[in-house]
Design a protein around this motif. Structure first.
Motif, mmCIF file in Angstrom:
data_model
loop_
_atom_site.group_PDB
_atom_site.id
_atom_site.type_symbol
_atom_site.label_atom_id
_atom_site.label_comp_id
_atom_site.label_asym_id
_atom_site.label_seq_id
_atom_site.Cartn_x
_atom_site.Cartn_y
_atom_site.Cartn_z
ATOM 1 N N ALA A 115 0.791 -1.036 0.075
ATOM 2 C CA ALA A 115 -0.135 -0.080 0.032
ATOM 3 C C ALA A 115 0.842 1.266 0.081
ATOM 4 O O ALA A 115 0.576 2.196 -0.545
ATOM 5 C CB ALA A 115 -0.938 0.158 1.040
ATOM 6 N N GLN B 39 2.325 1.741 -3.365
ATOM 7 C CA GLN B 39 1.057 2.393 -4.520
ATOM 8 C C GLN B 39 0.943 3.611 -4.360
ATOM 9 O O GLN B 39 0.772 4.443 -5.106
ATOM 10 C CB GLN B 39 -0.238 1.327 -4.124
ATOM 11 N N CYS B 40 1.131 4.234 -3.109
ATOM 12 C CA CYS B 40 0.856 5.743 -2.584
ATOM 13 C C CYS B 40 1.789 6.341 -3.335
ATOM 14 O O CYS B 40 1.655 7.358 -4.191
ATOM 15 C CB CYS B 40 0.807 5.746 -1.254
ATOM 16 N N ALA C 31 1.621 6.527 -7.137
ATOM 17 C CA ALA C 31 0.661 7.368 -7.421
ATOM 18 C C ALA C 31 1.199 8.759 -7.673
ATOM 19 O O ALA C 31 0.642 9.554 -8.489
ATOM 20 C CB ALA C 31 -0.747 7.361 -6.445
ATOM 21 N N GLU D 15 -5.443 11.737 -4.139
ATOM 22 C CA GLU D 15 -6.222 10.609 -3.370
ATOM 23 C C GLU D 15 -5.270 10.006 -2.340
ATOM 24 O O GLU D 15 -5.563 9.277 -1.457
ATOM 25 C CB GLU D 15 -6.394 9.487 -4.544
ATOM 26 N N VAL D 16 -3.567 10.085 -2.510
ATOM 27 C CA VAL D 16 -2.958 9.460 -1.781
ATOM 28 C C VAL D 16 -2.346 10.359 -0.524
ATOM 29 O O VAL D 16 -1.683 9.984 0.391
ATOM 30 C CB VAL D 16 -1.769 8.712 -2.567
ATOM 31 N N ILE E 264 5.885 7.842 3.778
ATOM 32 C CA ILE E 264 4.443 7.276 3.920
ATOM 33 C C ILE E 264 4.357 6.857 5.261
ATOM 34 O O ILE E 264 5.114 6.118 5.888
ATOM 35 C CB ILE E 264 4.373 5.802 2.879
ATOM 36 N N GLU F 197 -4.787 3.734 7.053
ATOM 37 C CA GLU F 197 -4.426 3.593 5.627
ATOM 38 C C GLU F 197 -2.971 4.428 5.468
ATOM 39 O O GLU F 197 -2.758 5.056 5.987
ATOM 40 C CB GLU F 197 -5.401 4.379 4.771
ATOM 41 N N SER F 198 -2.241 3.953 4.437
ATOM 42 C CA SER F 198 -1.193 4.389 4.113
ATOM 43 C C SER F 198 -1.493 5.617 3.460
ATOM 44 O O SER F 198 -2.182 5.652 2.479
ATOM 45 C CB SER F 198 -0.349 3.335 3.216
ATOM 46 N N ARG F 199 -0.562 6.730 4.021
ATOM 47 C CA ARG F 199 -0.869 8.323 3.252
ATOM 48 C C ARG F 199 0.642 8.556 3.055
ATOM 49 O O ARG F 199 1.229 8.774 3.997
ATOM 50 C CB ARG F 199 -1.736 8.815 4.010
#
Length: 155
Positions: A46, A49-50, A53, A68-69, A140, A146-148
């Motif tokens: 995750a 993916q962040c 992005a 979104e991230v 991150i 959630e991963s941000r």
């Protein structure tokens, strides 16, 4: 040539300042949050993916991918206008993102520090293709489970 070197130095100074400013805008939790699905710390994929992005947002010039991230407080600081300005500075100085490759994770407590090699392409004054590689770092952290992205920048 001197103008180009000065532009690159100026751009790198702006990016460094922005990275320091942006990274300081988010409070990192004292302890890593647990991901109930994995039974352990938040999922590494995750986090990948962040950060991926973020690079795709700059490659495709799509702020929505970035928004979104981003952690909520970072969204307030890195607005669509700030994104457009950063995109234009990148394009004017380095060109467009041609490709990027994940290079690894730096060992840091609580958050994940991920590093990519990014290849930019632009056309030179003599119409030749110029490629330049630069490093990209993404911070991150788990935010509300959630991963941000809490910070990022080109190095």
């Amino acid at each position: 040539m001197k103008k180009q070197i000065i532009r690159i130095a100026r751009f790198q100074a702006v990016l460094l300042t922005a990275a320091v400013f942006v990274a300081g805008c988010v409070q990192i939790p004292a302890e890593p949050e647990k991901n109930p699905a994995s039974g352990g710390e938040y999922d590494r994929s995750a986090a990948l993916q962040c950060a991926d992005a973020v690079l795709r947002a700059f490659q495709e010039k799509k702020y929505e991918l970035l928004k979104e991230v981003l952690a909520e407080n970072l969204q307030k600081e890195f607005t669509p206008e700030a994104f457009s300005q950063s995109f234009l500075q990148l394009q004017n100085t380095l060109g467009t993102i041609h490709s990027f490759e994940y290079r690894g994770e730096l060992k840091t407590p609580v958050l994940k520090t991920l590093v990519w090699k990014v290849c930019f392409r632009r056309t030179g004054s003599d119409d030749s293709v110029i490629e330049q590689e630069i490093l990209f770092r993404a911070l991150i952290a788990p935010v509300h489970g959630e991963s941000r992205v809490i910070g990022f920048g080109f190095l």
